[in-house]
Enzyme design. Structure first.
Site, mmCIF file in Angstrom:
data_model
loop_
_atom_site.group_PDB
_atom_site.id
_atom_site.type_symbol
_atom_site.label_atom_id
_atom_site.label_comp_id
_atom_site.label_asym_id
_atom_site.label_seq_id
_atom_site.Cartn_x
_atom_site.Cartn_y
_atom_site.Cartn_z
ATOM 1 N N GLU B 260 0.878 -1.151 0.000
ATOM 2 C CA GLU B 260 0.000 0.000 0.000
ATOM 3 C C GLU B 260 0.914 1.198 0.000
ATOM 4 O O GLU B 260 1.638 1.442 0.965
ATOM 5 C CB GLU B 260 -0.891 -0.025 1.247
ATOM 6 C CG GLU B 260 -1.983 1.005 1.154
ATOM 7 C CD GLU B 260 -2.510 1.368 2.508
ATOM 8 O OE1 GLU B 260 -2.790 0.461 3.315
ATOM 9 O OE2 GLU B 260 -2.610 2.579 2.766
ATOM 10 N N CYS B 297 -3.844 7.313 5.195
ATOM 11 C CA CYS B 297 -3.711 6.866 3.788
ATOM 12 C C CYS B 297 -4.905 7.319 2.973
ATOM 13 O O CYS B 297 -4.834 7.370 1.750
ATOM 14 C CB CYS B 297 -3.567 5.357 3.679
ATOM 15 S SG CYS B 297 -3.651 4.453 5.211
#
Lengths: 528, 528
Positions: B260, B297
């Site tokens: 990620e 994020c």
């Protein structure tokens, strides 16, 4: 003259390729070129196909699954009608027997795949819809937003053809346009398939660039294609060097790529099995090694037997069968070169040739079934180099001096598509089985008992895949519906999205009545 | 003196690291180093952890899911008991508020994840057992045959910690040992977690190397680790440059890696929504952008609004909120550097700074919430560079001169974790929604309506993932059970394998009574 070269299918139109380079296919049974010239496309053709595919990816997504299912079914029906021409073309281009192989085995299998893909597509269960009613979060797999490039192998002119094979059917079933790149070994077969596919596109109401065909392009254009930002994904079946070059390019660009690259398909034969049925296993092995002249991704290329009188007797039975068989027609000169190189390399590295090397008497591209044996000790000195696939009728038997060595060989395997263990039908081999199975299990996609690996059933439970370097990822299968479809899809989550804006698969009502969805932890066909 | 450095956890033992290099964590609220030295491990430590992990991968596989489930539950219970120490350590190391964030939000979420992973592991449904009774082919997902390396990010000291976060729980639930690499920003937090994990390993009966901890190692050793043949897979959450370097190394070696890496989380605000509730949306946006000082994020980093009087008024409301807010404590100096660089780069490329740039008055690592605006025309001249994540309180508003331009912006997006569309609660924006949604849909893992993307529910329907470069593959989620587990598993097919040699999940009898299996096309909990 450019006009005599077959056209490519780009953006819904058969039109001349953009360049002047061309190629012809070869009849491997005679060694002669087959009349008919096919184009090598320059980048401009590829770029046009990409743009058209990217545009129609959105059109396809808007239409939903029904036209795709209709297309796949119509295409299958049309292929059936062209059976005679397809069998003649594929037989000539590949040297594979017209019957039973092409007409009665591979063609029906291909139709079955297309129809199963259609059923999966229409039923929608493949998309693994998951609904959390409490959190109002819903997700499913959906198309990638760009076309999928399919590059097929030489050895299955229908079932793995870039135009009509399993990857083609899977990519379309997920809702993506396909850009098929023909294998240069069988362009006429591919052309006939593409003619029917194009007609089926027109009648099913799919956007015109849903299915496109290029025959060939330069390797560097292949690398550019698989790494292009407009591309959805790539599916490749072929040799390890080509696969690795494509993988590198796609990986660096972050484009998904699925590869089936090579496998030695190790077969372990335990002592009790030899005591019980040595001759029968030898016959099975010979048949599996020489099926389609050994040109199967699942051909047993590495056989591990105990170094014992029973083991030696088994080797001798297998040797006789190899020795007695005639040289076989191969798919093409590259296969022959690969086998000759492998034989030279194995001999140089200390393996002993037991059968093969006979000069073929017939014309064309032929190779005499070849068997090597070597000691387990030698194998363990350089295990990776002795388990590289030799594509064709070449297998290696490794004699393990004891069961500890057989286990060590299992531990030193790389990734393969399959692994088989033959054991006594009673309990005599259980201890060895239990020692070897956990090691072999992590190295192969499909584990077999008392059965040779050739023959890949189109089953929802099949895994035609395996750890690297057999493929590029151990979690995906190239055969079997609905599982094979998921490779060409992205996970799409809808968080707090209004009910009338959800795709039908995620609305409260079950859109097909038969679709399986995971609703609040329960797999169900009911509506909410 | 080497003896004052904290030990690493390798092969079931707390022992000194093999080298002399060390590091300390920093208190970002004061800018001062925190007492306590942690080791940078040389390759020898990593190699030992790898060997032990590879060995215990087989031991874990033989034990089945129950000890793993017990471990995850026991670990969760132990974390709960150490809450006070964990909150103190994480607050000091990250500057994140002890309450409610660390103690009442993130810690409970982490326990929830561990318990959900335990439930998934025990229930076995995650393994997607598929049985074809007619063909006698059975398949399921199972462990990888080697340890999983988890590298966690700086911003969630519990929920994404390499020792105890979602990737850790997923990798173990799939049956793999974990080698955790602490984020160097919060080694004390990680150490406390590892102390409890180690105790839980001992009491649950897992093999001793099931959970190992290294604090830090050289980047080149990281590349060597993720590409090592004994490794099962890697999970990484962090910056794009680090992620891409690891991806390249792992890809070239054919080792699975899940990453990620970054996301700008575009938010589209349609005209009807502005007309209806401009102020409310501005408040939501400000809150989402500054939550945890923007170090999420899923922080909205790119906001697309109409270039209209209503759009300008919206921008002004957001600007005022940014302008009025105090500089916020960041996780560390690298985050600050990244933000300063981003601000300089955006200004140089023609974006206009509306808020931010204030000199912080307090000590430590602080940054003043910063807002940029730019024209859609400028954005479209260089779209990729304006959608690079700026990790922290920095967001960019893009003014689209008309709806065609807004659609074009959607079309030029790269891959992101999330994408949101705010629209009128009635039908006023439906046409625009329908034009933008299909474009945005293929670029993001999670699509939201009228909701900011921060806040990632731990739901089976969640997708915390998305197309490259947000992650490395669009088909996997890092959050949500059971789906997140599948990343750390290989597809294992059993073809004609004797009934008593099948894993319990694939035998005729349902092993848990609650396990969902796909038997002959039907998802069911029944036995055969």
């Amino acid at each position: 003259m450019i006009s005599s070269v077959f056209p490519v299918l780009v953006d819904g139109r058969w039109r001349p390729a953009g360049g002047r380079e061309m190629f012809q296919a070869l009849d491997p049974a005679t060694g002669e070129m087959i009349p008919g010239e096919y184009p090598v496309s320059p980048w401009a053709d590829i770029a046009e196909a990409l743009e058209a595919g990217a545009r129609d990816a959105f059109k396809m997504a808007a239409l939903g699954p029904e036209p795709v299912a209709l297309f796949l079914e119509d295409f299958a029906a049309r292929i059936e009608k062209r059976k005679e021409a397809l069998v003649a073309a594929a037989h000539r281009e590949t040297g594979l027997p017209a019957e039973p192989r092409l007409g009665s085995v591979e063609l029906p299998r291909t139709l079955d795949q297309l129809r199963k893909a259609a059923a999966s597509c229409r039923d929608c269960s493949w998309s693994r819809a998951t609904i959390d009613t409490k959190a109002d979060i819903r997700s499913m797999y959906g198309p990638l937003g760009g076309p999928v490039v399919v590059m097929g192998p030489n050895n299955f002119p229908y079932a793995y053809n870039a135009m009509g094979g399993g990857d083609f059917a899977s990519a379309l079933a997920a809702g993506n346009p396909v850009i098929a790149k023909s294998h240069p070994g069988h362009p006429a077969t591919t052309r006939i398939l593409a003619e029917e596919a194009h007609e089926a596109v027109l009648t099913s109401g799919l956007p015109r660039a849903s299915v496109q065909l290029l025959y060939h392009f330069a390797p560097e254009d292949g690398l550019r294609l698989v790494s292009h930002p407009r591309l959805g994904a790539t599916a490749f079946t072929g040799s390890r060097p080509s696969g690795l070059a494509l993988k590198k390019a796609a990986d660096e660009a972050g484009r998904p790529i699925y590869l089936e690259m090579s496998s030695a398909n190790p077969v372990f034969i335990l002592p009790g099995a030899l005591d019980e049925r040595s001759t029968a296993i030898a016959a099975e092995l010979f048949q599996s090694c020489t099926l389609a002249a050994g040109q199967m991704c699942t051909k047993p290329g590495l056989v591990i037997v105990p170094d014992s009188p029973a083991g030696e007797a088994f080797v001798e039975t297998v040797r006789k069968a190899f020795e007695a068989s005639e040289p076989m027609v191969l798919l093409g000169p590259k296969v022959l070169e690969g086998l000759q190189e492998a034989a030279t390399r194995l001999a140089a590295k200390g393996a002993e040739r037991l059968a093969g090397g006979r000069e073929p008497s017939g014309p064309g591209i032929r190779f005499s079934p070849t068997l090597f044996k070597m000691s387990g000790a030698r194998f363990l000195e350089d295990p990776s180099s002795f388990q590289v696939e030799s594509f064709g009728t070449l297998s290696v038997i490794v004699l393990a001096k004891d069961m500890a060595m057989m286990r060590e060989i299992a531990a030193r395997l790389d990734g393969h598509l399959t692994g088989a263990i033959y054991s006594h039908s009673g309990k005599a081999d259980d201890r060895e089985y239990e020692a070897i199975e956990p090691l072999l299990r992590t190295k192969v996609g499909r584990l077999l008992n008392d059965k040779m690996p050739t023959g890949v059933a189109v089953s929802p439970a099949m895994n035609h895949g395996g750890p690297y370097p057999a493929t590029g990822h151990p979690g995906f299968t190239a055969v079997g519906f609905p599982a094979a479809i998921i490779r060409f899809a992205a996970l799409r989550c809808y968080d707090h999205v209004r009910a009338d804006r959800l795709p039908p698969e995620l609305r409260d009502a079950n859109p097909t009545g038969t679709m399986w969805r995971l609703i609040d932890g329960e797999w169900t066909q009911r509506s909410i």
